[in-house]
Design a protein around this motif. Structure first.
Motif, PDB file in Angstrom:
ATOM      1  N   LYS A   1      62.056 -53.992  52.681  1.00  0.00           N
ATOM      2  CA  LYS A   1      62.375 -52.668  52.149  1.00  0.00           C
ATOM      3  C   LYS A   1      63.857 -52.616  51.827  1.00  0.00           C
ATOM      4  N   LYS A   2      64.184 -52.182  50.637  1.00  0.00           N
ATOM      5  CA  LYS A   2      65.591 -52.047  50.248  1.00  0.00           C
ATOM      6  C   LYS A   2      66.171 -50.723  50.747  1.00  0.00           C
ATOM      7  N   ASP A   3      65.367 -49.669  50.720  1.00  0.00           N
ATOM      8  CA  ASP A   3      65.797 -48.363  51.229  1.00  0.00           C
ATOM      9  C   ASP A   3      65.137 -48.136  52.576  1.00  0.00           C
ATOM     10  N   TRP A   4      65.923 -47.688  53.549  1.00  0.00           N
ATOM     11  CA  TRP A   4      65.440 -47.558  54.916  1.00  0.00           C
ATOM     12  C   TRP A   4      66.147 -46.387  55.559  1.00  0.00           C
ATOM     13  N   GLU A   5      65.556 -45.795  56.575  1.00  0.00           N
ATOM     14  CA  GLU A   5      66.163 -44.657  57.250  1.00  0.00           C
ATOM     15  C   GLU A   5      66.300 -44.951  58.743  1.00  0.00           C
ATOM     16  N   LEU A   6      67.485 -44.722  59.275  1.00  0.00           N
ATOM     17  CA  LEU A   6      67.764 -44.943  60.692  1.00  0.00           C
ATOM     18  C   LEU A   6      68.358 -43.668  61.269  1.00  0.00           C
ATOM     19  N   ASN A   7      67.655 -43.062  62.201  1.00  0.00           N
ATOM     20  CA  ASN A   7      68.095 -41.815  62.842  1.00  0.00           C
ATOM     21  C   ASN A   7      68.453 -40.733  61.821  1.00  0.00           C
ATOM     22  N   GLY A   8      67.660 -40.616  60.784  1.00  0.00           N
ATOM     23  CA  GLY A   8      67.875 -39.590  59.771  1.00  0.00           C
ATOM     24  C   GLY A   8      68.930 -39.926  58.737  1.00  0.00           C
ATOM     25  N   ILE A   9      69.515 -41.114  58.791  1.00  0.00           N
ATOM     26  CA  ILE A   9      70.538 -41.526  57.822  1.00  0.00           C
ATOM     27  C   ILE A   9      69.923 -42.549  56.877  1.00  0.00           C
ATOM     28  N   LYS A  10      70.022 -42.282  55.573  1.00  0.00           N
ATOM     29  CA  LYS A  10      69.497 -43.223  54.586  1.00  0.00           C
ATOM     30  C   LYS A  10      70.403 -44.443  54.508  1.00  0.00           C
ATOM     31  N   VAL A  11      69.783 -45.608  54.573  1.00  0.00           N
ATOM     32  CA  VAL A  11      70.522 -46.869  54.490  1.00  0.00           C
ATOM     33  C   VAL A  11      70.031 -47.592  53.238  1.00  0.00           C
ATOM     34  N   GLN A  12      70.966 -47.914  52.353  1.00  0.00           N
ATOM     35  CA  GLN A  12      70.654 -48.595  51.103  1.00  0.00           C
ATOM     36  C   GLN A  12      71.478 -49.875  51.021  1.00  0.00           C
TER      37      GLN A  12
ATOM     38  N   MET B   1      78.988 -55.286  58.837  1.00  0.00           N
ATOM     39  CA  MET B   1      78.164 -56.063  57.908  1.00  0.00           C
ATOM     40  C   MET B   1      77.645 -55.115  56.829  1.00  0.00           C
ATOM     41  N   LYS B   2      77.314 -55.664  55.683  1.00  0.00           N
ATOM     42  CA  LYS B   2      76.712 -54.868  54.615  1.00  0.00           C
ATOM     43  C   LYS B   2      75.208 -55.075  54.609  1.00  0.00           C
ATOM     44  N   PHE B   3      74.485 -53.973  54.614  1.00  0.00           N
ATOM     45  CA  PHE B   3      73.028 -53.990  54.647  1.00  0.00           C
ATOM     46  C   PHE B   3      72.467 -54.594  53.364  1.00  0.00           C
ATOM     47  N   ARG B   4      71.435 -55.436  53.494  1.00  0.00           N
ATOM     48  CA  ARG B   4      70.726 -55.987  52.341  1.00  0.00           C
ATOM     49  C   ARG B   4      69.285 -55.512  52.302  1.00  0.00           C
ATOM     50  N   ALA B   5      68.549 -55.644  53.435  1.00  0.00           N
ATOM     51  CA  ALA B   5      67.140 -55.248  53.451  1.00  0.00           C
ATOM     52  C   ALA B   5      66.649 -55.083  54.888  1.00  0.00           C
ATOM     53  N   PHE B   6      65.612 -54.271  55.045  1.00  0.00           N
ATOM     54  CA  PHE B   6      64.900 -54.114  56.307  1.00  0.00           C
ATOM     55  C   PHE B   6      63.620 -54.929  56.177  1.00  0.00           C
ATOM     56  N   VAL B   7      63.394 -55.868  57.088  1.00  0.00           N
ATOM     57  CA  VAL B   7      62.285 -56.815  56.962  1.00  0.00           C
ATOM     58  C   VAL B   7      61.336 -56.663  58.150  1.00  0.00           C
ATOM     59  N   THR B   8      60.027 -56.722  57.856  1.00  0.00           N
ATOM     60  CA  THR B   8      58.995 -56.662  58.881  1.00  0.00           C
ATOM     61  C   THR B   8      58.087 -57.869  58.741  1.00  0.00           C
ATOM     62  N   ASN B   9      57.795 -58.531  59.858  1.00  0.00           N
ATOM     63  CA  ASN B   9      56.817 -59.616  59.875  1.00  0.00           C
ATOM     64  C   ASN B   9      55.464 -58.958  60.132  1.00  0.00           C
ATOM     65  N   ASP B  10      54.564 -59.013  59.156  1.00  0.00           N
ATOM     66  CA  ASP B  10      53.278 -58.327  59.254  1.00  0.00           C
ATOM     67  C   ASP B  10      52.374 -58.918  60.327  1.00  0.00           C
ATOM     68  N   GLU B  11      52.536 -60.174  60.637  1.00  0.00           N
ATOM     69  CA  GLU B  11      51.674 -60.820  61.633  1.00  0.00           C
ATOM     70  C   GLU B  11      52.073 -60.455  63.060  1.00  0.00           C
TER      71      GLU B  11
ATOM     72  N   ASP C   1      54.529 -57.940  63.784  1.00  0.00           N
ATOM     73  CA  ASP C   1      55.084 -56.573  63.797  1.00  0.00           C
ATOM     74  C   ASP C   1      56.529 -56.524  64.285  1.00  0.00           C
ATOM     75  N   LYS C   2      57.267 -57.616  64.164  1.00  0.00           N
ATOM     76  CA  LYS C   2      58.686 -57.624  64.523  1.00  0.00           C
ATOM     77  C   LYS C   2      59.504 -57.194  63.306  1.00  0.00           C
ATOM     78  N   CYS C   3      60.592 -56.476  63.587  1.00  0.00           N
ATOM     79  CA  CYS C   3      61.451 -55.954  62.521  1.00  0.00           C
ATOM     80  C   CYS C   3      62.883 -56.431  62.730  1.00  0.00           C
ATOM     81  N   TRP C   4      63.590 -56.620  61.633  1.00  0.00           N
ATOM     82  CA  TRP C   4      65.001 -56.963  61.694  1.00  0.00           C
ATOM     83  C   TRP C   4      65.691 -56.518  60.415  1.00  0.00           C
ATOM     84  N   VAL C   5      67.016 -56.639  60.428  1.00  0.00           N
ATOM     85  CA  VAL C   5      67.839 -56.209  59.300  1.00  0.00           C
ATOM     86  C   VAL C   5      68.572 -57.421  58.756  1.00  0.00           C
TER      87      VAL C   5
END
Length: 75
Positions: free
Chosen positions: A5-16, A29-39, A41-45
């Motif tokens: 996901k390129k656009d993501w929200e953390l604690n009500g703040i939009k992160v692009q 650091m500069k945000f690039r993407a929010f990534v989820t492993n579908d198998e 369910d782990k998430c990282w930035v």
């Protein structure tokens, strides 16, 4: 399979892409993407540092989201 996901929200703040984040023990650091492993369910930035080096961090390592001040005209 990964979902990115390129656009993501953390604690009500939009992160692009390009939004600065402070990562614990790493600095800004500069945000690039929010990534989820579908198998698993782990998430990282995915981020870039000031030298354009690519890094990935757990969401729990985000210390702060830096927002640029927007000028508001008050009449």
């Amino acid at each position: 399979m990964f979902t990115e996901k390129k656009d993501w929200e953390l604690n009500g703040i939009k992160v692009q892409p390009g939004t600065e984040l402070t990562i614990k023990n790493k600095g800004r650091m500069k945000f690039r993407a929010f990534v989820t492993n579908d198998e698993t369910d782990k998430c990282w930035v995915d981020c870039f540092d000031k030298d354009s080096k690519f890094n990935s961090f757990a969401v729990t390592q985000i210390k702060r989201v830096h927002r640029k001040n927007k000028m508001v005209r008050r009449y």
